[in-house]
Design a protein around this motif. Structure first.
Motif, PDB file in Angstrom:
ATOM      1  N   SER A   1       0.853  -1.187   0.000  1.00  0.00           N
ATOM      2  CA  SER A   1       0.000   0.000   0.000  1.00  0.00           C
ATOM      3  C   SER A   1       0.887   1.234   0.000  1.00  0.00           C
ATOM      4  N   ILE A   2       1.608   1.411  -1.105  1.00  0.00           N
ATOM      5  CA  ILE A   2       2.408   2.625  -1.267  1.00  0.00           C
ATOM      6  C   ILE A   2       1.436   3.798  -1.343  1.00  0.00           C
ATOM      7  N   PRO A   3       1.621   4.815  -0.489  1.00  0.00           N
ATOM      8  CA  PRO A   3       0.690   5.946  -0.560  1.00  0.00           C
ATOM      9  C   PRO A   3       0.800   6.646  -1.914  1.00  0.00           C
ATOM     10  N   ASN A   4      -0.285   7.279  -2.321  1.00  0.00           N
ATOM     11  CA  ASN A   4      -0.357   7.944  -3.618  1.00  0.00           C
ATOM     12  C   ASN A   4       0.720   9.034  -3.748  1.00  0.00           C
ATOM     13  N   PRO A   5       1.687   8.849  -4.683  1.00  0.00           N
ATOM     14  CA  PRO A   5       2.742   9.859  -4.828  1.00  0.00           C
ATOM     15  C   PRO A   5       2.201  11.188  -5.344  1.00  0.00           C
ATOM     16  N   LEU A   6       0.979  11.188  -5.859  1.00  0.00           N
ATOM     17  CA  LEU A   6       0.399  12.427  -6.371  1.00  0.00           C
ATOM     18  C   LEU A   6      -0.618  13.010  -5.395  1.00  0.00           C
ATOM     19  N   GLY A   7      -0.686  12.440  -4.177  1.00  0.00           N
ATOM     20  CA  GLY A   7      -1.570  12.986  -3.148  1.00  0.00           C
ATOM     21  C   GLY A   7      -0.977  14.258  -2.568  1.00  0.00           C
ATOM     22  N   PRO A   8      -1.787  15.031  -1.852  1.00  0.00           N
ATOM     23  CA  PRO A   8      -1.305  16.319  -1.354  1.00  0.00           C
ATOM     24  C   PRO A   8      -0.100  16.221  -0.421  1.00  0.00           C
ATOM     25  N   ASP A   9       0.053  15.085   0.294  1.00  0.00           N
ATOM     26  CA  ASP A   9       1.167  14.996   1.237  1.00  0.00           C
ATOM     27  C   ASP A   9       2.496  14.713   0.539  1.00  0.00           C
ATOM     28  N   LEU A  10       2.440  13.979  -0.561  1.00  0.00           N
ATOM     29  CA  LEU A  10       3.676  13.488  -1.162  1.00  0.00           C
ATOM     30  C   LEU A  10       4.056  14.162  -2.463  1.00  0.00           C
ATOM     31  N   VAL A  11       3.165  14.981  -3.007  1.00  0.00           N
ATOM     32  CA  VAL A  11       3.409  15.436  -4.373  1.00  0.00           C
ATOM     33  C   VAL A  11       4.649  16.325  -4.464  1.00  0.00           C
ATOM     34  N   LEU A  12       4.930  17.083  -3.383  1.00  0.00           N
ATOM     35  CA  LEU A  12       6.119  17.941  -3.426  1.00  0.00           C
ATOM     36  C   LEU A  12       7.382  17.080  -3.476  1.00  0.00           C
ATOM     37  N   ALA A  13       7.393  16.007  -2.691  1.00  0.00           N
ATOM     38  CA  ALA A  13       8.525  15.087  -2.718  1.00  0.00           C
ATOM     39  C   ALA A  13       8.645  14.421  -4.088  1.00  0.00           C
ATOM     40  N   SER A  14       7.496  14.100  -4.690  1.00  0.00           N
ATOM     41  CA  SER A  14       7.516  13.483  -6.015  1.00  0.00           C
ATOM     42  C   SER A  14       8.110  14.435  -7.046  1.00  0.00           C
ATOM     43  N   ILE A  15       7.760  15.713  -6.936  1.00  0.00           N
ATOM     44  CA  ILE A  15       8.321  16.712  -7.848  1.00  0.00           C
ATOM     45  C   ILE A  15       9.824  16.822  -7.605  1.00  0.00           C
ATOM     46  N   GLY A  16      10.220  16.820  -6.324  1.00  0.00           N
ATOM     47  CA  GLY A  16      11.639  16.881  -5.980  1.00  0.00           C
ATOM     48  C   GLY A  16      12.407  15.728  -6.600  1.00  0.00           C
ATOM     49  N   ASN A  17      11.788  14.568  -6.603  1.00  0.00           N
ATOM     50  CA  ASN A  17      12.420  13.387  -7.188  1.00  0.00           C
ATOM     51  C   ASN A  17      12.645  13.570  -8.687  1.00  0.00           C
ATOM     52  N   VAL A  18      11.638  14.127  -9.374  1.00  0.00           N
ATOM     53  CA  VAL A  18      11.778  14.363 -10.815  1.00  0.00           C
ATOM     54  C   VAL A  18      12.904  15.360 -11.074  1.00  0.00           C
ATOM     55  N   VAL A  19      12.925  16.445 -10.294  1.00  0.00           N
ATOM     56  CA  VAL A  19      13.935  17.486 -10.504  1.00  0.00           C
ATOM     57  C   VAL A  19      15.327  16.921 -10.228  1.00  0.00           C
ATOM     58  N   THR A  20      15.457  16.148  -9.153  1.00  0.00           N
ATOM     59  CA  THR A  20      16.750  15.551  -8.830  1.00  0.00           C
ATOM     60  C   THR A  20      17.215  14.644  -9.966  1.00  0.00           C
ATOM     61  N   TRP A  21      16.300  13.794 -10.436  1.00  0.00           N
ATOM     62  CA  TRP A  21      16.604  12.873 -11.529  1.00  0.00           C
ATOM     63  C   TRP A  21      17.102  13.643 -12.755  1.00  0.00           C
ATOM     64  N   SER A  22      16.438  14.785 -13.039  1.00  0.00           N
ATOM     65  CA  SER A  22      16.791  15.545 -14.237  1.00  0.00           C
ATOM     66  C   SER A  22      18.129  16.270 -14.096  1.00  0.00           C
ATOM     67  N   TYR A  23      18.434  16.775 -12.896  1.00  0.00           N
ATOM     68  CA  TYR A  23      19.523  17.741 -12.785  1.00  0.00           C
ATOM     69  C   TYR A  23      20.797  17.223 -12.112  1.00  0.00           C
ATOM     70  N   VAL A  24      20.785  16.012 -11.580  1.00  0.00           N
ATOM     71  CA  VAL A  24      22.021  15.487 -10.984  1.00  0.00           C
ATOM     72  C   VAL A  24      23.119  15.448 -12.039  1.00  0.00           C
ATOM     73  N   GLY A  25      22.797  14.978 -13.241  1.00  0.00           N
ATOM     74  CA  GLY A  25      23.778  14.859 -14.312  1.00  0.00           C
ATOM     75  C   GLY A  25      24.355  16.202 -14.718  1.00  0.00           C
ATOM     76  N   TYR A  26      23.477  17.186 -14.793  1.00  0.00           N
ATOM     77  CA  TYR A  26      23.888  18.532 -15.181  1.00  0.00           C
ATOM     78  C   TYR A  26      24.893  19.095 -14.173  1.00  0.00           C
ATOM     79  N   ASN A  27      24.546  18.987 -12.885  1.00  0.00           N
ATOM     80  CA  ASN A  27      25.442  19.505 -11.848  1.00  0.00           C
ATOM     81  C   ASN A  27      26.727  18.690 -11.762  1.00  0.00           C
ATOM     82  N   MET A  28      26.583  17.367 -11.974  1.00  0.00           N
ATOM     83  CA  MET A  28      27.763  16.497 -11.972  1.00  0.00           C
ATOM     84  C   MET A  28      28.752  16.985 -13.022  1.00  0.00           C
ATOM     85  N   LEU A  29      28.236  17.364 -14.187  1.00  0.00           N
ATOM     86  CA  LEU A  29      29.123  17.794 -15.265  1.00  0.00           C
ATOM     87  C   LEU A  29      29.849  19.084 -14.895  1.00  0.00           C
ATOM     88  N   ILE A  30      29.145  19.998 -14.215  1.00  0.00           N
ATOM     89  CA  ILE A  30      29.791  21.244 -13.774  1.00  0.00           C
ATOM     90  C   ILE A  30      30.958  20.899 -12.832  1.00  0.00           C
TER      91      ILE A  30
END
Lengths: 436, 317
Positions: B168-197
């Protein structure tokens, strides 16, 4: 130094040239006779997401070879209103004719973005359209659009699911609640319907229940979600939410179509424009769906409400309003309306609504049921006296911020509606309305 | 460090020498016009796409257009309203929380990856580097939609896991978790970019420093702490500032996820989303311009403070 000044000269020349161009394009006062405009011909731009308009445009251009109609889909609903609003504000790129739903019409009319169609003879069309939509396009003595379709509500249900679990198709909202419990208990994957908070649906439900939360008279507006009709809806719907009987699937999503097709969403209380959408979106449900009257608040009642439905409006800034009106008139009455009804649109014209070809059409998707008989009757049962806010487009965008909380947190529906009311009041007051 | 980066004092001395070389004031005046010619192409574009929109927003923010009553001049009333606007402050608090949690996680991950790639102990470092960077090459819209499907509580990966394993994984798009879910997407997208810097900064650390450290018998961890990290401090500060600006401007991810989580991602979820809905849904262009200006000023102040703090003492060492 010379170079610098010649730069300036070039720049000002360019600026002057562009201004001159745009001045040349400003509308010259044209006559208000649509038939003369048709004979003279010209070019108009139409924004609409209505698929049945394509055939109408082709037929129109064939009939009036001097007229060139460009039909553009600038997005559905709110997306198109945003684009339209931007074009109006930027004073460039706006169409001559725009597809505007009844709920959005007052907002655009109030901002004087839409032309009053009475000078072109729209008043003569009184009695052509069903009363609900006709009231939806009029404000006082002005007419801001012609009804293109209407959406009297009915209950669409998956008969196979009800038969399989031996549950009676509900005729009242109490029975509906009961059916919701029985279906979900029999199969936890089955929900009576989906609802994740939809402003259009909620206001239509309140409309049917007899609530009249909005009153608008010029700049005087009142919003009140505490009347008896609203309370009836809130009580029943709160139970459905509390007992988790509503599928948390947003309408128009892929999951929604999947659920409608496979029978995990058992009913939809929705506008009469739905059949074509079911046929194209939920192909797997073919033969299983049926249509009946909307569940009632009192046993034996016969009340419906409008859900969606739209008009074609002429923009006030259009350079050729008479020609634009001529197209709108063609598309919404007579041949145009008949062609669109044949294509699956739900007409707002009495003639088409009563025509045997329309009423007796058998739908294979609905197991051969003459669906339009139910829907045409629903159109006649629409409760009167409803009005939308003159800023309903904005209000609907705020719905999920406030009422939406009731669907995902312990917030009560009634409190959500109160919060929505407060948001709308703040906005209305800031926009210069007197809001009570 | 002193030898690689000329100190401010040294630069000043050179500039003074150059000025003395110019001779009479009249000649120097003419030269400054020539200089203007060189920067004019840049300046004109800069004025058109940067200064003009800001100036126009500033102009807009002093007026108020209403559905009833038209446009009136209101002075600083819009600014006063922003400072008392709970929608604005809750949005700002949300992105501030996002900044405090997501940015450190992302930068630490990026730094760890950059150090690992740079260590030379990694097998197939090139492939590793590329695959970490790849998410950055995925357009933000595509990335968010993809994650949206994975998060889907009805038909997505989460739903599948819940159904298959009875979790019973709580809904990642529910009001409690959605900010963390967005953070996960941003981290996934930008780790590589910062790594390159970070990685490119590590590549230019002079070998002599490593040799000196080796002669002194420094362990790899000591080399990281005393050679590598000080050497890429400038890059760390830059990456931090970019991330701060990115957090305050958070818009794409919540805007694209919104149709999937209408009740969780409100129209005032982030300051930019708020400004967007103010102008395009409420036609409050003036107030939206004010929100944008206040937010821009706020971001500038925070970024400047971080830069001051981050660069402190770098000149004198």
């Amino acid at each position: 130094m010379r170079t610098k000044y010649s730069w300036l000269a070039v720049l000002s020349a360019v600026v002057l040239a562009t201004t001159a161009c745009s001045q040349a394009e400003t509308p010259s006062p044209s006559g208000s006779d649509p038939d003369a405009a048709l004979a003279k011909g010209g070019k108009i731009l139409v924004w609409s997401w209505e698929p049945t308009l394509k055939k109408v445009v082709t037929a129109f251009e064939a009939k009036y070879p001097n007229v060139d109609v460009e039909l553009v889909n600038a997005g559905t609903g709110g997306k198109q209103y945003t684009a339209l609003q931007n074009a109006i504000t930027a004073n460039s790129g706006a169409p001559d004719v725009a597809h505007v739903e009844y709920y959005a019409l007052p907002q655009f009319a109030l901002a004087k973005s839409l032309a009053d169609l009475t000078p072109f003879g729209a008043g003569k069309l009184d009695g052509t359209f069903t009363p609900g939509p006709w009231n939806g396009v009029r404000q006082g003595s002005a007419i801001f659009g012609l009804p293109m379709d209407s959406g009297p509500m009915a209950l669409f249900y998956n008969d196979e699911v009800f038969k399989k679990h031996n549950v009676k198709v509900p005729t009242t909202w109490d029975e509906y609640l009961d059916a919701a419990r029985k279906l979900h208990t029999a199969d936890p994957n089955v929900y009576i319907t989906n609802d994740t908070g939809d402003a259009g649906f909620t206001t239509s439900m309140i409309w049917q229940a007899g609530g009249r939360p909005y009153k608008a008279d010029g700049t005087n507006v009142s919003i009140d979600f505490s009347d008896a009709g609203t309370k009836k809806f809130v009580e029943t719907w709160q139970k459905l939410i509390d007992e988790k009987l509503l599928a948390p699937i947003p309408s128009w999503s892929d999951g929604w179509n999947k659920g409608l097709g496979e029978g995990t969403i058992a009913t939809l209380t929705i506008g009469a424009w739905m059949p074509a959408n079911l046929e194209s979106g939920a192909k797997a449900g073919a033969g299983k769906w049926r249509v009946t009257d909307m569940p009632q608040w009192t046993t034996g009642g016969k009340v419906s409400a409008e859900n969606g439905g739209s008009s074609l409006a002429v923009m006030d800034k259009s350079a050729n309003k008479a020609l634009a009106y001529a197209f709108v008139r063609y598309a919404t009455t007579g041949e145009g309306a008949t062609s669109r009804a044949a294509e699956g649109a739900f007409p707002a014209t009495l003639a088409d609504l009563n025509s045997p070809a329309f009423v007796d059409k058998e739908f294979t998707y609905f197991g051969g049921q003459k669906v339009n008989q139910v829907l045409a009757q629903a159109a006649k049962n629409v409760a009167t006296g409803w009005s939308y806010l003159p800023f309903q487009v904005y209000a609907n965008d705020k719905f999920n911020d406030t009422v939406g909380k009731a669907y995902v947190s312990p917030t009560r529906l009634a409190d959500g509606l109160a919060a929505w009311q407060a948001e709308c009041k703040t906005y209305g007051t800031a926009q210069g309305f007197t809001v009570k | 460090m002193t030898r690689m980066v000329p100190t401010i004092g040294a630069r000043k001395r050179r500039a003074t020498a150059a000025r003395q070389h110019l001779g009479s004031p009249r000649r120097s005046n003419r030269r400054s016009w020539v200089g203007l010619g060189f920067v004019a192409p840049f300046l004109s574009v800069f004025a058109l796409v940067f200064v003009a929109p800001i100036a126009y927003s500033g102009y807009l923010s002093l007026y108020r257009t209403r559905l009833i009553g038209g446009t009136t001049f209101v002075g600083v009333q819009n600014y006063a309203d922003v400072f008392g606007d709970t929608h604005f402050w809750s949005a700002l608090a949300r992105v501030a929380l996002f900044l405090l949690v997501q940015v450190p996680i992302m930068l630490v991950l990026a730094l760890a990856v950059a150090l690992a790639v740079d260590s030379g102990r990694l097998y197939g470092a090139g492939v590793f580097r590329l695959s970490i960077f790849l998410p950055y090459a995925v357009p933000a819209v595509v990335a968010v939609l993809m994650w949206g499907f994975l998060y889907g509580p009805q038909f997505g990966l989460v739903a599948g896991l819940n159904r298959t394993y009875g979790w019973s994984i709580p809904n990642p798009l529910g009001p409690d978790l959605v900010l963390a879910s967005i953070g996960n997407v941003v981290t996934w997208s930008y780790v590589g970019y910062n790594m390159l810097i970070f990685f490119s900064a590590l590549r230019v650390v002079p070998l002599a420093l490593y040799e000196a450290a080796a002669v002194d018998g420094a362990s790899p961890w000591r080399v990281i702490w005393h050679v590598k990290l000080p050497a890429i401090r400038g890059s760390l500060v830059i990456a931090t500032i970019f991330s701060i600006i990115g957090s305050f401007q958070l818009f794409n991810e919540p805007a694209i996820l919104r149709p999937l989580a209408m009740n969780a991602i409100t129209t005032d979820y982030t300051p930019n989303l708020y400004a967007y809905f103010l102008s395009f849904s409420g036609q409050q262009y003036n107030y939206a311009a004010t929100v944008a200006i206040v937010m821009g000023a706020f971001t500038m102040v925070i970024a400047y403070l971080v830069q001051l703090r981050g660069m402190r003492g770098m000149g004198d060492r």
